[in-house]
Design a protein around this motif. Structure first.
Motif, short mmCIF file in Angstrom:
data_model
loop_
_atom_site.label_atom_id
_atom_site.label_comp_id
_atom_site.label_asym_id
_atom_site.label_seq_id
_atom_site.Cartn_x
_atom_site.Cartn_y
_atom_site.Cartn_z
N UNK A 19 0.83 -1.21 0.00
CA UNK A 19 0.00 0.00 0.00
C UNK A 19 0.87 1.25 0.00
N UNK A 20 1.96 1.23 0.74
CA UNK A 20 2.89 2.36 0.69
C UNK A 20 3.42 2.56 -0.73
N UNK A 21 3.73 1.46 -1.41
CA UNK A 21 4.28 1.53 -2.76
C UNK A 21 3.28 2.13 -3.74
N UNK A 22 2.01 1.74 -3.62
CA UNK A 22 0.98 2.31 -4.49
C UNK A 22 0.90 3.82 -4.27
N UNK A 23 0.93 4.22 -2.99
CA UNK A 23 0.84 5.65 -2.68
C UNK A 23 2.01 6.43 -3.26
N UNK A 45 -3.49 9.72 -2.86
CA UNK A 45 -2.24 9.03 -2.56
C UNK A 45 -1.70 9.41 -1.18
N UNK A 46 -1.81 10.70 -0.83
CA UNK A 46 -1.33 11.14 0.49
C UNK A 46 -2.17 10.51 1.62
N UNK A 47 -3.47 10.46 1.42
CA UNK A 47 -4.33 9.86 2.45
C UNK A 47 -4.03 8.37 2.56
N UNK A 48 -3.84 7.69 1.42
CA UNK A 48 -3.48 6.28 1.45
C UNK A 48 -2.18 6.06 2.21
N UNK A 49 -1.20 6.88 1.94
CA UNK A 49 0.09 6.75 2.62
C UNK A 49 -0.06 6.94 4.12
N UNK A 92 18.25 4.53 0.11
CA UNK A 92 17.91 3.93 -1.17
C UNK A 92 16.69 3.01 -1.07
N UNK A 93 16.49 2.44 0.08
CA UNK A 93 15.40 1.49 0.29
C UNK A 93 14.30 2.15 1.12
N UNK A 94 13.10 2.19 0.56
CA UNK A 94 11.98 2.80 1.27
C UNK A 94 10.98 1.73 1.64
N UNK A 95 10.59 1.70 2.92
CA UNK A 95 9.44 0.92 3.34
C UNK A 95 8.81 1.65 4.52
#
Length: 577
Positions: free
Chosen positions: A307-311, A423-427, A455-458
């Motif tokens: 879900x973070x990735x989609x946002x 996208x901001x609300x989803x995040x 470099x790595x985002x989660x």
């Protein structure tokens, strides 16, 4: 324009963090290794090469020998299917083989000069075979946690020696085709194998034929995938538990006429529920058995990242779109954020919530939005709590699944003020829900997939940045949040990765100079993040005759009778472990 492959994964969310998580949860089942019988056929190729070519000629080439057998199997399967391909997923090279068969009916192929594919299936399956312990070769790293990429790249293979396990699976496939005259004839007379002889190979050795009760390698392949053969490393247990989780979920949803696909699986592990119809009718609660709680929670961490990735990719598409429309003058993060004061954003939120929504979105806070969504007196200690989970459940209009569906399949355009707001609300929904897991066993497991926070985002990386910047980030305005999130995790992230991929940053879709973001003439509007190994795992279960697909082969419908017995045994075994 550049080829789409050069623009994929612009923020490193899939081939870095997501790939590492998936490589543990479905270890050795990748997006390019979907057919179970290749796991016995390819070791058999190595074994048969050792008996025939290598014993006769010291300079015999292993890869060419495997390539020859792959060509024969592929064409044999096409002939077995009367000029078509296997229903649930064709062999490597099937398209060219079907073209050749259609153009040369009844003709004997000359395999010495015939090519169906550039890279043989061995290249795609090689890493998985090594990690399963089929060869006397130590995998890179510790042999268990090494992330497997889903890229079908050429690997250097000079010689391979089968382990005892490799010999077992090779012998099992030998039991299916070893008695066929064409197998011995192929190496002595590669241009003399008649279509009828090759068709017999397809009848007994085709990848789809492993589902038949007569297949001598099916039982052993089940043991391999369900971790009963002593493959090295702890991730094989995760694969066992994941496949068992798939089986149990299919068994639970089948009575409700719900078919297994990625969205249903994500709903089950993230929300513990799904809908009995596409229009969101009856909600079916899906509690997994106690032995599967651990793997279910790990998959929930995977979907936090999803879900973070989609946002973030939605925000990336917006930045590209805003920069493209701005032309040579370029745009700024401030301009993109400033567009969110549009009344269209307020109308959009009102439509999502199903009631009138008032105010300037940019000057409001997540806490105020949550209150408008029905959470009275949103406090810092409610972030990520059980109450938050329960209130924003499967059916809530702000649930991550609904916001994701709005972005990926709804009428909201990515590069619009409403798309940015969504996208901001989803995040923020994803991060806020996650906070209860942060620092715990499963949150730490998710955090471990980010090897380099620059470099790595989660989710843990984003959460830490939000806390460092705002403390109680739910009390920060959407303007403040948008400036940080777009600037740090979209603009800066893409530029950093672009220079990592290519020294001159030529793969960047935009570049910034003193805060001005300029478009580089490259388009990107297709968000492709997802669970790339899901379909392969379901296909493996289908090949092993544990699940049944609908008649058209589109989705999995139910467990087979063997699948039900197998699931019962696996749950009993897991519980006692």
């Amino acid at each position: 324009m550049v080829p789409i492959s050069q623009a994929q994964d612009p923020l490193g969310l899939s081939l870095r963090v997501s790939a590492r998580l998936a490589s543990e949860l479905l270890h050795c089942i990748t997006s390019i290794t979907p057919r179970a019988r290749y796991f016995s056929f390819l070791p058999w190729c190595v074994s048969d090469f050792g008996r025939r070519e290598k014993a006769a000629r010291a300079d015999a080439d292993l890869v060419e020998a495997v390539r020859l057998r792959e060509k024969a199997l592929t064409l044999g399967c096409v002939l077995h299917h009367d000029g078509g391909a296997c229903r649930d997923g064709r062999l490597v090279g099937s398209d060219k083989a079907m073209e050749w068969a259609a153009a040369n009916p009844g003709k004997t192929p000359k395999f010495s000069g015939l090519s169906f594919v550039k890279n043989p299936a061995l290249y795609a399956y090689y890493n998985s075979l090594v990690h399963l312990g089929f060869f006397n070769e130590t995998p890179d790293g510790d042999g268990s946690e090494e992330a497997e990429t889903d890229e079908d790249s050429e690997v250097e293979i000079i010689d391979l020696e089968l382990s005892e396990l490799g010999k077992r699976v090779a012998d099992a496939y030998e039991g299916a085709v070893g008695g066929l005259p064409v197998v011995g004839k192929l190496t002595k007379e590669p241009d003399g194998c008649k279509p009828g002889e090759l068709k017999r190979w397809g009848e007994h050795g085709c990848i789809c034929e492993v589902a038949k009760p007569r297949a001598p390698d099916r039982a052993l392949l089940r043991e391999v995938f369900f971790n009963r053969v002593g493959s090295p490393g702890p991730s094989h247990k995760f694969r066992h538990d994941s496949l068992t989780l798939f089986l149990e979920l299919i068994d639970k949803i089948a009575p409700h006429d719900i078919m297994m696909h990625q969205d249903v699986f994500g709903d089950a592990v993230y929300f513990g529920a799904t809908a009995a119809s596409e229009d969101g009718g009856q909600i079916v609660q899906l509690a997994m058995s106690t032995p599967l709680e651990d793997i279910s929670k790990r998959w929930r961490m995977f979907y936090f990242h999803y879900f973070l990735s989609v946002a973030l990719e939605s925000l990336f598409v917006a930045v590209v779109g805003f920069a493209q429309r701005a032309g040579m003058a370029g745009t700024r993060v401030e301009a993109i954020v400033g567009a969110l004061k549009s009344k269209s954003v307020v109308r959009f939120l009102g439509r999502v919530l199903g009631k009138k929504f008032e105010g300037n979105f940019l000057e409001l806070t997540p806490s105020q939005l949550f209150q408008a969504a029905g959470v009275a007196g949103m406090r810092g200690d409610l972030q990520g709590s059980d109450d938050f989970d329960r209130h924003f459940g499967y059916a809530h209009p702000l649930a991550e699944r609904k916001l994701t569906d709005e972005l990926r399949h709804g009428e909201t355009a990515y590069a619009s003020p409403e798309g940015v707001a969504c996208a901001l609300v989803l995040l923020m929904m994803t991060v806020t829900r996650y906070t209860r897991w942060d620092g715990g066993q499963y949150g730490n497991w998710l955090a471990g997939a980010a090897h380099d926070p620059y470099r790595d985002i989660t989710v843990p990386v984003v959460l830490r940045e939000l806390r460092d910047s705002f403390g109680n980030f739910c009390a920060a305005t959407w303007r403040e949040l948008a400036m940080l999130l777009i600037g740090r995790f979209v603009v800066s992230q893409h530029e950093v990765l672009s220079y990592e991929k290519v020294w001159d940053g030529s793969r960047a879709l935009f570049h910034s100079d003193q805060g001005v973001i300029r478009w580089r003439g490259l388009s990107y509007d297709d968000i492709v993040v997802g669970n790339s190994r899901f379909n392969s795992a379901v296909q493996v279960l289908t090949d092993l005759a544990l699940v049944e697909r609908k008649e058209d082969g589109s989705v999995v419908e139910k467990l087979t009778a063997e699948g039900k017995r197998f699931l019962k045994a696996e749950l009993a075994g897991t519980e006692g472990a």
